[in-house]
Design an enzyme around this catalytic site. Structure first.
Site, PDB file in Angstrom:
ATOM      1  N   ARG A  13       0.818  -1.202   0.000  1.00 43.16           N
ATOM      2  CA  ARG A  13       0.000   0.000   0.000  1.00 43.16           C
ATOM      3  C   ARG A  13       0.858   1.261   0.000  1.00 43.16           C
ATOM      4  O   ARG A  13       2.013   1.244   0.390  1.00 43.16           O
ATOM      5  CB  ARG A  13      -0.932   0.023   1.215  1.00 43.16           C
ATOM      6  CG  ARG A  13      -2.180  -0.831   1.025  1.00 43.16           C
ATOM      7  CD  ARG A  13      -3.102  -0.757   2.225  1.00 43.16           C
ATOM      8  NE  ARG A  13      -2.433  -1.240   3.429  1.00 43.16           N
ATOM      9  CZ  ARG A  13      -1.983  -0.459   4.404  1.00 43.16           C
ATOM     10  NH1 ARG A  13      -2.147   0.847   4.336  1.00 43.16           N
ATOM     11  NH2 ARG A  13      -1.391  -0.986   5.444  1.00 43.16           N
ATOM     12  N   LYS A  51      -8.512  -2.206   1.425  1.00 43.93           N
ATOM     13  CA  LYS A  51      -8.313  -1.346   2.581  1.00 43.93           C
ATOM     14  C   LYS A  51      -8.964   0.031   2.381  1.00 43.93           C
ATOM     15  O   LYS A  51      -9.342   0.686   3.352  1.00 43.93           O
ATOM     16  CB  LYS A  51      -6.815  -1.207   2.895  1.00 43.93           C
ATOM     17  CG  LYS A  51      -6.236  -2.434   3.626  1.00 43.93           C
ATOM     18  CD  LYS A  51      -6.961  -2.710   4.923  1.00 43.93           C
ATOM     19  CE  LYS A  51      -6.136  -3.345   6.018  1.00 43.93           C
ATOM     20  NZ  LYS A  51      -5.808  -4.750   5.872  1.00 43.93           N
ATOM     21  N   HIS A  54     -10.071  -3.308  13.005  1.00 41.90           N
ATOM     22  CA  HIS A  54      -9.024  -3.954  12.207  1.00 41.90           C
ATOM     23  C   HIS A  54      -8.584  -5.184  12.988  1.00 41.90           C
ATOM     24  O   HIS A  54      -7.578  -5.164  13.707  1.00 41.90           O
ATOM     25  CB  HIS A  54      -7.850  -2.993  11.980  1.00 41.90           C
ATOM     26  CG  HIS A  54      -6.810  -3.554  11.055  1.00 41.90           C
ATOM     27  ND1 HIS A  54      -5.477  -3.236  11.138  1.00 41.90           N
ATOM     28  CD2 HIS A  54      -6.917  -4.412  10.020  1.00 41.90           C
ATOM     29  CE1 HIS A  54      -4.810  -3.876  10.193  1.00 41.90           C
ATOM     30  NE2 HIS A  54      -5.660  -4.602   9.503  1.00 41.90           N
ATOM     31  N   SER A 113      -0.068  -5.043  10.564  1.00 41.65           N
ATOM     32  CA  SER A 113       0.318  -5.991   9.525  1.00 41.65           C
ATOM     33  C   SER A 113       1.471  -6.896   9.993  1.00 41.65           C
ATOM     34  O   SER A 113       2.460  -6.412  10.538  1.00 41.65           O
ATOM     35  CB  SER A 113       0.731  -5.199   8.287  1.00 41.65           C
ATOM     36  OG  SER A 113       0.886  -6.074   7.212  1.00 41.65           O
ATOM     37  N   LYS A 165      -2.879 -11.709  12.775  1.00 44.22           N
ATOM     38  CA  LYS A 165      -4.353 -11.740  12.713  1.00 44.22           C
ATOM     39  C   LYS A 165      -4.834 -12.903  11.846  1.00 44.22           C
ATOM     40  O   LYS A 165      -5.675 -13.694  12.258  1.00 44.22           O
ATOM     41  CB  LYS A 165      -4.916 -10.431  12.121  1.00 44.22           C
ATOM     42  CG  LYS A 165      -4.693  -9.200  12.980  1.00 44.22           C
ATOM     43  CD  LYS A 165      -5.327  -7.960  12.358  1.00 44.22           C
ATOM     44  CE  LYS A 165      -4.773  -7.595  10.991  1.00 44.22           C
ATOM     45  NZ  LYS A 165      -3.331  -7.286  10.978  1.00 44.22           N
ATOM     46  N   THR A 166      -4.288 -12.980  10.627  1.00 41.62           N
ATOM     47  CA  THR A 166      -4.741 -14.010   9.692  1.00 41.62           C
ATOM     48  C   THR A 166      -4.309 -15.398  10.171  1.00 41.62           C
ATOM     49  O   THR A 166      -5.121 -16.330  10.228  1.00 41.62           O
ATOM     50  CB  THR A 166      -4.186 -13.719   8.279  1.00 41.62           C
ATOM     51  OG1 THR A 166      -4.625 -12.426   7.882  1.00 41.62           O
ATOM     52  CG2 THR A 166      -4.671 -14.750   7.270  1.00 41.62           C
ATOM     53  N   ASP A 215      -9.590 -10.135   9.028  1.00 41.75           N
ATOM     54  CA  ASP A 215      -9.015  -8.785   8.977  1.00 41.75           C
ATOM     55  C   ASP A 215      -9.930  -7.599   9.311  1.00 41.75           C
ATOM     56  O   ASP A 215      -9.459  -6.619   9.852  1.00 41.75           O
ATOM     57  CB  ASP A 215      -8.425  -8.570   7.580  1.00 41.75           C
ATOM     58  CG  ASP A 215      -7.420  -7.442   7.518  1.00 41.75           C
ATOM     59  OD1 ASP A 215      -6.496  -7.422   8.340  1.00 41.75           O
ATOM     60  OD2 ASP A 215      -7.560  -6.567   6.652  1.00 41.75           O
ATOM     61  N   ARG A 275       1.244 -12.509  -1.402  1.00 39.10           N
ATOM     62  CA  ARG A 275      -0.090 -12.643  -0.817  1.00 39.10           C
ATOM     63  C   ARG A 275      -0.974 -13.638  -1.544  1.00 39.10           C
ATOM     64  O   ARG A 275      -0.832 -13.846  -2.745  1.00 39.10           O
ATOM     65  CB  ARG A 275      -0.808 -11.288  -0.894  1.00 39.10           C
ATOM     66  CG  ARG A 275      -0.197 -10.192  -0.081  1.00 39.10           C
ATOM     67  CD  ARG A 275      -0.675 -10.263   1.337  1.00 39.10           C
ATOM     68  NE  ARG A 275      -0.190  -9.130   2.097  1.00 39.10           N
ATOM     69  CZ  ARG A 275      -0.801  -8.671   3.185  1.00 39.10           C
ATOM     70  NH1 ARG A 275      -1.887  -9.243   3.633  1.00 39.10           N
ATOM     71  NH2 ARG A 275      -0.292  -7.648   3.847  1.00 39.10           N
TER      72      ARG A 275
HETATM   73  N1  LIG Z   1       4.574 -16.843  16.902  1.00 42.62           N
HETATM   74  C1  LIG Z   1       3.957 -16.427  15.805  1.00 42.62           C
HETATM   75  N2  LIG Z   1       2.679 -16.003  15.857  1.00 42.62           N
HETATM   76  C2  LIG Z   1       2.050 -15.551  14.746  1.00 42.62           C
HETATM   77  N3  LIG Z   1       2.616 -15.506  13.525  1.00 42.62           N
HETATM   78  C3  LIG Z   1       3.885 -15.945  13.391  1.00 42.62           C
HETATM   79  C4  LIG Z   1       4.621 -16.424  14.533  1.00 42.62           C
HETATM   80  N4  LIG Z   1       5.839 -16.764  14.095  1.00 42.62           N
HETATM   81  C5  LIG Z   1       5.898 -16.532  12.789  1.00 42.62           C
HETATM   82  N5  LIG Z   1       4.722 -16.037  12.330  1.00 42.62           N
HETATM   83  C6  LIG Z   1       4.460 -15.616  10.928  1.00 42.62           C
HETATM   84  O1  LIG Z   1       4.143 -14.234  10.956  1.00 42.62           O
HETATM   85  C7  LIG Z   1       3.201 -13.907   9.953  1.00 42.62           C
HETATM   86  C8  LIG Z   1       1.956 -13.285  10.544  1.00 42.62           C
HETATM   87  O2  LIG Z   1       1.271 -12.675   9.488  1.00 42.62           O
HETATM   88  P1  LIG Z   1      -0.300 -12.523   9.340  1.00 42.62           P
HETATM   89  O3  LIG Z   1      -1.018 -13.549  10.139  1.00 42.62           O
HETATM   90  O4  LIG Z   1      -0.601 -12.451   7.896  1.00 42.62           O
HETATM   91  O5  LIG Z   1      -0.472 -11.080   9.988  1.00 42.62           O
HETATM   92  P2  LIG Z   1      -1.651 -10.053   9.829  1.00 42.62           P
HETATM   93  O6  LIG Z   1      -2.832 -10.804   9.340  1.00 42.62           O
HETATM   94  O7  LIG Z   1      -1.830  -9.524  11.220  1.00 42.62           O
HETATM   95  O8  LIG Z   1      -1.152  -9.024   8.881  1.00 42.62           O
HETATM   96  C9  LIG Z   1       2.872 -15.181   9.232  1.00 42.62           C
HETATM   97  O9  LIG Z   1       3.665 -15.246   8.091  1.00 42.62           O
HETATM   98  C10 LIG Z   1       3.258 -16.259  10.261  1.00 42.62           C
HETATM   99  O10 LIG Z   1       3.635 -17.462   9.656  1.00 42.62           O
HETATM  100  C1  LIG Z   2      -3.805  -5.886   3.244  1.00 41.43           C
HETATM  101  C2  LIG Z   2      -3.149  -5.393   4.236  1.00 41.43           C
HETATM  102  O1  LIG Z   2      -3.380  -5.829   5.521  1.00 41.43           O
HETATM  103  P1  LIG Z   2      -2.635  -6.913   6.434  1.00 41.43           P
HETATM  104  O2  LIG Z   2      -1.184  -6.760   6.188  1.00 41.43           O
HETATM  105  O3  LIG Z   2      -3.041  -6.512   7.822  1.00 41.43           O
HETATM  106  O4  LIG Z   2      -3.158  -8.270   6.091  1.00 41.43           O
HETATM  107  C3  LIG Z   2      -2.230  -4.291   4.010  1.00 41.43           C
HETATM  108  O5  LIG Z   2      -1.810  -3.712   5.002  1.00 41.43           O
HETATM  109  O6  LIG Z   2      -1.930  -3.979   2.836  1.00 41.43           O
HETATM  110 CA   LIG Z   3      -4.826  -5.906   7.874  1.00 42.18          CA
HETATM  111 MN   LIG Z   4      -3.903 -10.359   7.540  1.00 36.06          MN
END
Ligand SMILES: Nc1ncnc2c1ncn2[C@@H]1O[C@H](COP(=O)(O)OP(=O)(O)O)[C@@H](O)[C@H]1O
Ligand SMILES: C=C(OP(=O)(O)O)C(=O)O
Ligand SMILES: [Ca+2]
Ligand SMILES: [Mn+2]
Length: 649
Positions: free
Chosen positions: A167, A312, A331, A349, A353-354, A368, A433
């Protein structure tokens, strides 16, 4: 010479002569003949007319819709799309026609959709509209016409987002007018970079003209928010099949019946991302601009093809529309246990969360964006957008398995021949992604709604390694950390930079909120109090030292911690208080080594620990300074408590 039967080439004794029926024509009689006289007819047999979402060619437009009302409906739909694509300066709207520009449109010319007032070149041509195409149709469009689009070995569609792989928050602008002037958060710290109405119209015209100059555009009519009372109709007009498939996956997909009654959208995105904005235009500081006009209910995208801007951008819109209805937009990820216990996962980010909301033992409500109303929680979206860097089948099986036919895979690297994706490859970007419909996760809860949350989990990826893996928070602490919105990202590993950088983003999403953070914070405090939710701070980052010395907490341990929160066992564990941050930390959790629960125990160098702890505390204090003068909600006592809930040193 001998033939296969061992007969030396005796004349008359060799292979039997093929018998033909007199007129010397060879027939293959192995199956019945097709009911077609020509190859075109044969091809026409292959496809059955299906849902109204299937683009009708000009031929079908007149012929196959037997009743008039269906034809009227189609015409209305095209009129609505034509109105969306209308220039604001010239005529009422371009001639839009459904279907493929590659195919002949024999009859459409008898059905001019909108009479034009003044004639311009763009009004003389047809703009072909691909309306709510199916994933299969979008695959074909992408593969035929968009360079860099391929099918991977698991059936996902790999594509490139172009020069931008993330972004561009500094290029996101919001029209400042009489309404938004008072409603929105402006100035220092606000994500709303202002622009005026006129400049918006200049950019809108630029986007619309670009889209109308194309042979074809994609139009998605979809919904946001699974709460039926607060559903928003969105229309996305875009130039790429990639963008259409991305939004197909990420927004809520209407049923054919819902689409029939769609009418006109509540909000429209014009995505002309391949085309730059004009830097001679007032307010423009680069060739990228993402412009929001709340009064017109429109968003214009120029100069970036990163699909996350659409997702977003709409989230920002919800951060305006929902609080106006006393609904809190969040969020956060969200899931629910078998007994109906709901958990929210806030975090910036990359904090998890995911990953953590996608839990094989729980129902996924969303990864999200959510709303919390008096009726409970609802997902805003219809899909998930997972990071894929270093994705592993063992650690994240549900996300791994969701990467199949229909899923958009952005900016990944794959083997040229086998089309197997190498998730460790960062050649294009680290921000690779996957966007997939939520039902690709086996235990997704459809419709994506749930009761009031029991646990509110704040995720921070602390690269300083001083925040405990888990702490139980009281309400003022929850609010303090919610408003702070802390995480620390590790600097680019390529440069060998060892210093982690702290990021503070109010409400764990400062880039998306539209009003002052305390407005959302007050609503959250109110709801948590009312429904008795418990707050938790979970560090998914470093342990045993800062980035470069310690290591990231194992996902396996974080999952055990989260399990203990969900089950309720952690609520009743034994706790002790940490110094400086004053956090309540458990002494024991099943499946987690006890020595990591208090960060100081995991650090070999105790002095370095203390120094780092104080450094982070100082950063928290500096950041919170700007909020100390604001009252949160109606209760001044709570405001005092929140300010005191920060680190003491
Ligand atoms: N202890 C942990 N807890 C959560 N995620 C972890 C951990 N260790 C490594 N990771 C990695 O960190 C990243 C978390 O990203 P994601 O869940 O997509 O975050 P968000 O959705 O908040 O942007 C993933 O790639 C996951 O595999
Ligand atoms: C899609 C997004 O959200 P997130 O990284 O929290 O998944 C982003 O920040 O571009
Ligand atoms: Ca997000
Ligand atoms: Mn996410």
């Amino acid at each position: 010479m001998e033939n296969r039967n061992g007969n030396a080439g005796k004349p008359g004794n060799g292979l039997t002569k093929i018998q033909t029926n007199g007129n010397e024509i060879c027939h293959d009689d192995s199956s019945g003949s097709v009911k077609a006289q020509t190859i075109d007819e044969l091809h026409s047999l292959q496809k059955k007319k299906s849902a109204p979402t299937t683009p009708s060619t000009g031929y079908q437009f007149g012929a196959s819709f037997a009743n008039l009302s269906e034809e009227d409906r189609q015409r209305q739909q095209l009129q609505s799309i034509s109105a969306s694509l209308a220039s604001s300066a010239r005529e009422t709207g371009p001639k839009v026609v459904k279907g493929d520009p590659g195919k002949a449109h024999k009859h459409v010319h008898h059905h001019p959709v909108v009479p034009t007032i003044s004639v311009s070149d763009s009004a003389l041509k047809f703009t072909h509209v691909f309306y709510n195409l199916s994933p299969a149709e979008l695959y074909e469009q992408a593969i035929k016409h968009e360079k860099g689009s391929f099918i991977t070995s698991t059936g996902a569609m790999a594509t490139l987002s172009g020069a931008k792989t993330g972004r561009a928050p500094r290029d996101k602008r919001v029209v400042r007018d009489e309404t938004t002037e008072d409603d929105l958060w402006w100035g220092k710290g606000s994500p709303n970079i202002e622009m005026d109405e006129h400049t918006f119209m200049v950019n809108r015209e630029r986007a619309v003209d670009y889209l109308n100059s194309l042979d074809k555009v994609f139009v998605n009519d979809q919904f946001l928010n699974w709460d039926p009372q607060n559903k928003i109709k969105v229309r996305i007009v875009s130039a790429r099949a990639y963008h259409s498939l991305f939004m197909h996956n990420m927004c809520i997909r209407p049923t054919p019946e819902e689409l029939e009654d769609f009418g006109s959208p509540d909000f429209t995105i014009y995505n002309a991302g391949q085309f730059p904005c004009n830097r001679y235009t007032h307010y423009m500081t680069s060739s990228t601009s993402i412009d929001l006009n709340l009064a017109r209910r429109e968003m214009v995208i120029l100069g970036t093809q990163y699909a996350g801007e659409m997702k977003k951008g709409l989230f920002s819109v919800m951060h305006y529309l929902m609080p106006k209805r006393q609904i809190l937009s969040l969020h956060s990820g969200c899931n629910m246990g078998k007994d109906g216990d709901v958990a929210l996962f806030f975090g910036l980010s990359g904090t998890g969360k995911t990953t953590l909301s996608t839990d094989h033992n729980r129902y996924l409500i969303g990864d999200d964006e959510h709303c919390w109303s008096d009726n409970g929680v609802s997902n805003i979206e219809g899909g998930c957008y997972a990071k894929c860097i270093d994705l592993s089948r063992e650690k994240e099986p549900d996300i791994w398995n969701a990467i199949k036919f229909g899923t958009v895979l952005e900016n990944v690297v794959f083997d040229e021949h086998t089309r197997e994706v190498d998730y460790t490859d960062k050649s294009v970007t680290e921000n690779t992604r996957a966007a997939y419909p939520i039902e690709y996760i086996p235990n997704a809860r459809i419709p994506c709604v749930g009761p009031h949350p029991k646990n509110v989990i704040l995720l921070a990826c602390d690269a300083f390694g001083v925040l405990p893996p888990v702490s139980k928070l009281n309400l003022p602490q929850t609010m303090y950390h919610f408003i702070s919105g802390y995480t620390a990202l590790v600097a680019g590993t390529v440069d060998g930079i060892k210093e982690p950088t702290a990021t503070f983003s109010a409400c764990f999403g400062a880039a998306f909120i539209m009003m002052h953070p305390t407005k959302y914070a007050a609503m959250l405090a109110d709801k948590m109090q009312k429904y008795g939710a418990t707050g938790w701070l979970v560090n998914t980052g470093w342990s045993g030292g800062r980035y470069g010395v310690g290591s990231r907490i194992k996902l396996q341990y974080t999952r055990k911690i989260i399990d203990a929160i969900h089950s309720g066992t952690l609520l009743n564990a034994n706790y002790k208080k940490t110094e400086v941050f004053g956090l309540e930390i458990p002494t024991e959790i099943e499946g987690v080594p006890s020595e990591i629960l208090d960060p100081v125990n995991a650090w070999p160098d105790k002095d370095a620990h203390k120094e780092t702890l104080l450094k982070l505390a100082g950063l928290f204090r500096d950041n919170f300074d700007v909020f100390t003068n604001y009252q949160i909600g109606k209760d001044n006592k709570l405001t005092q408590e929140i300010v005191s809930a920060g680190p003491i040193f």
